[in-house]
Design an enzyme around this catalytic site. Structure first.
Site, short mmCIF file in Angstrom:
data_model
loop_
_atom_site.label_atom_id
_atom_site.label_comp_id
_atom_site.label_asym_id
_atom_site.label_seq_id
_atom_site.Cartn_x
_atom_site.Cartn_y
_atom_site.Cartn_z
N ASN A 5 0.87 -1.18 0.00
CA ASN A 5 0.00 0.00 0.00
C ASN A 5 0.91 1.22 0.00
O ASN A 5 1.48 1.58 1.03
CB ASN A 5 -0.89 -0.02 1.26
CG ASN A 5 -1.75 1.23 1.35
OD1 ASN A 5 -1.81 2.03 0.42
ND2 ASN A 5 -2.41 1.41 2.49
N TRP A 6 1.03 1.83 -1.18
CA TRP A 6 1.97 2.95 -1.30
C TRP A 6 1.40 4.25 -0.73
O TRP A 6 2.09 5.25 -0.67
CB TRP A 6 2.36 3.14 -2.77
CG TRP A 6 3.36 2.12 -3.24
CD1 TRP A 6 3.90 1.09 -2.52
CD2 TRP A 6 3.97 2.05 -4.54
NE1 TRP A 6 4.79 0.39 -3.28
CE2 TRP A 6 4.86 0.94 -4.53
CE3 TRP A 6 3.84 2.79 -5.72
CZ2 TRP A 6 5.61 0.58 -5.64
CZ3 TRP A 6 4.59 2.43 -6.83
CH2 TRP A 6 5.46 1.35 -6.79
N LYS A 7 0.12 4.24 -0.37
CA LYS A 7 -0.52 5.45 0.17
C LYS A 7 -0.25 6.62 -0.79
O LYS A 7 -0.24 6.39 -2.00
CB LYS A 7 -0.04 5.71 1.60
CG LYS A 7 -0.21 4.46 2.48
CD LYS A 7 0.09 4.68 3.93
CE LYS A 7 -0.11 3.35 4.69
NZ LYS A 7 0.08 3.48 6.12
N HIS A 92 -9.42 1.71 5.23
CA HIS A 92 -8.14 1.93 5.92
C HIS A 92 -8.34 2.98 7.01
O HIS A 92 -9.08 3.95 6.83
CB HIS A 92 -7.08 2.38 4.91
CG HIS A 92 -5.70 2.29 5.47
ND1 HIS A 92 -5.21 3.21 6.38
CD2 HIS A 92 -4.72 1.38 5.27
CE1 HIS A 92 -3.97 2.86 6.70
NE2 HIS A 92 -3.64 1.76 6.05
N GLU A 94 -6.58 5.33 7.89
CA GLU A 94 -6.25 6.70 7.46
C GLU A 94 -7.43 7.34 6.72
O GLU A 94 -7.62 8.56 6.78
CB GLU A 94 -4.98 6.69 6.59
CG GLU A 94 -3.75 6.42 7.44
CD GLU A 94 -2.58 5.80 6.69
OE1 GLU A 94 -2.60 5.75 5.45
OE2 GLU A 94 -1.64 5.35 7.38
N GLU A 160 -5.00 -4.43 10.95
CA GLU A 160 -4.03 -3.35 11.06
C GLU A 160 -4.30 -2.57 12.34
O GLU A 160 -5.11 -1.62 12.34
CB GLU A 160 -4.15 -2.39 9.88
CG GLU A 160 -3.86 -3.01 8.54
CD GLU A 160 -3.29 -2.00 7.55
OE1 GLU A 160 -2.29 -2.33 6.92
OE2 GLU A 160 -3.84 -0.90 7.42
N GLY A 166 3.01 2.56 10.96
CA GLY A 166 4.05 3.57 10.83
C GLY A 166 4.77 3.92 12.12
O GLY A 166 5.47 4.92 12.20
N SER A 204 3.75 -1.77 10.47
CA SER A 204 5.20 -1.82 10.75
C SER A 204 5.86 -3.14 10.38
O SER A 204 6.82 -3.56 11.00
CB SER A 204 5.48 -1.48 12.21
OG SER A 204 5.12 -0.13 12.48
N GLY A 225 2.98 -0.89 4.31
CA GLY A 225 3.08 0.52 3.94
C GLY A 225 4.53 0.91 3.70
O GLY A 225 5.10 0.60 2.64
N GLY A 226 5.15 1.53 4.71
CA GLY A 226 6.50 2.10 4.55
C GLY A 226 7.52 1.19 3.88
O GLY A 226 8.19 1.61 2.93
P1 13P Z 1 3.22 0.62 7.70
O1 13P Z 1 3.71 -0.66 7.10
O2 13P Z 1 3.96 1.83 7.18
O3 13P Z 1 3.15 0.57 9.17
O4 13P Z 1 1.71 0.84 7.16
C1 13P Z 1 0.81 -0.20 7.27
C2 13P Z 1 -0.40 0.15 6.52
O5 13P Z 1 -1.10 1.07 6.88
C3 13P Z 1 -0.69 -0.64 5.31
O6 13P Z 1 -1.98 -0.38 4.85
#
Ligand code: 13P
Length: 246
Positions: A5-7, A92, A94, A160, A166, A204, A225-226
């Site tokens: 998930n590149w956001k 999500h 976010e 999640e 993050g 994470s 994500g990251g």
């Molecule tokens: P991180 O891997 O950066 O913690 O993000 C997880 C995430 O929100 C994937 O959708």
């Protein structure tokens, strides 16, 4: 199933470096489900690279809207189908935090994805909820979006924990395993045709901790994500899941 998930990250430059590094590090394995959910504007660019390099990587979206028409900035389920996206992330935290999304809209979105693409529903508790032992209660409520829906195809849930996204923090392996089992049980007993979802862990995940997480019996993959923004790290996480990286 390992999904990036590149956001709201990326550029054409980043994407070409990403693929060069991914290809350099990755040892392909038949049957692995690898997906990227990039910002929508880069979907076409990524699809083209994936085809040119003959990679088995699926593309999906980070969200969709509840309908089409006069809804500036939105993308609809019809467009996801038209563009042959394989999956869509839905709900999500976010989206809830920054775009004020509610469970009622998430249910509508899940509904729209029936026979369109695999939904990846995100669920998870906040730190406060976790500390107050409310994790199962919160997740049960979030999973109610599947009630009464009749999915014929695969459905996916991503656990999640909001406090793990993050932050570098993760629940213990045992906690992850227990919640994943709980999610499978709840969805199986509440969906019309007793579907058992695949359950991914997100929050994470990185090259160092993934192997331990993947050893858990009820973990079917990860939503990353990251660490997914680096092609080499992402390749190593996929290989760890495939059991082909030590
Ligand atoms: P991180 O891997 O950066 O913690 O993000 C997880 C995430 O929100 C994937 O959708």
């Amino acid at each position: 199933m390992i999904i990036a998930n590149w956001k709201c990250n990326g550029s054409k430059q980043m994407i070409s470096t990403w693929f060069a590094e991914f290809i350099e590090s990755y040892a392909p394995k038949d049957g692995s489900y690898i997906g990227i959910a990039p910002p929508m504007i880069y979907l076409e660019y990524i699809k083209r690279i994936v085809a040119e390099k003959s990679l088995k990587i699926k593309v999906g979206t980070q969200d969709l809207d509840v309908s089409n028409g006069a809804r500036t900035g939105a993308i609809s389920a019809e467009m996801i189908l038209d563009y042959e996206c394989s999956f869509s992330i839905v709900g999500h935290s976010e989206r809830m935090q920054y775009f004020n999304e509610k469970n009622s809209a998430i249910k509508e979105k899940i509904h729209k994805l029936i026979n369109v693409a695999t939904p990846i529903l995100c669920v998870g508790e906040t730190y406060e909820e976790n500390q107050n032992n409310l994790t199962e209660e919160v997740i049960s409520e979030q999973l109610r979006v599947f009630e009464g829906l009749n999915f014929k195809n695969k459905i996916v849930v991503a656990y999640e924990p909001v406090w793990a996204i993050g932050t570098g923090m993760t629940p213990s392996k045992q906690e992850i395993n227990e919640i994943h089992k709980f999610i499978k049980d709840v969805v199986q007993s509440s969906s019309v045709n007793s579907l058992i979802p695949s359950v991914l862990y997100g929050g994470s995940v990185n090259e160092e901790n993934c192997e331990n997480i993947f050893k858990s019996e009820f973990v079917d993959g990860a939503l990353i994500g990251g660490a997914s923004l680096d092609g080499s790290s992402f390749a190593k996480i996929v290989m760890s899941f495939n059991g082909s990286y030590k």
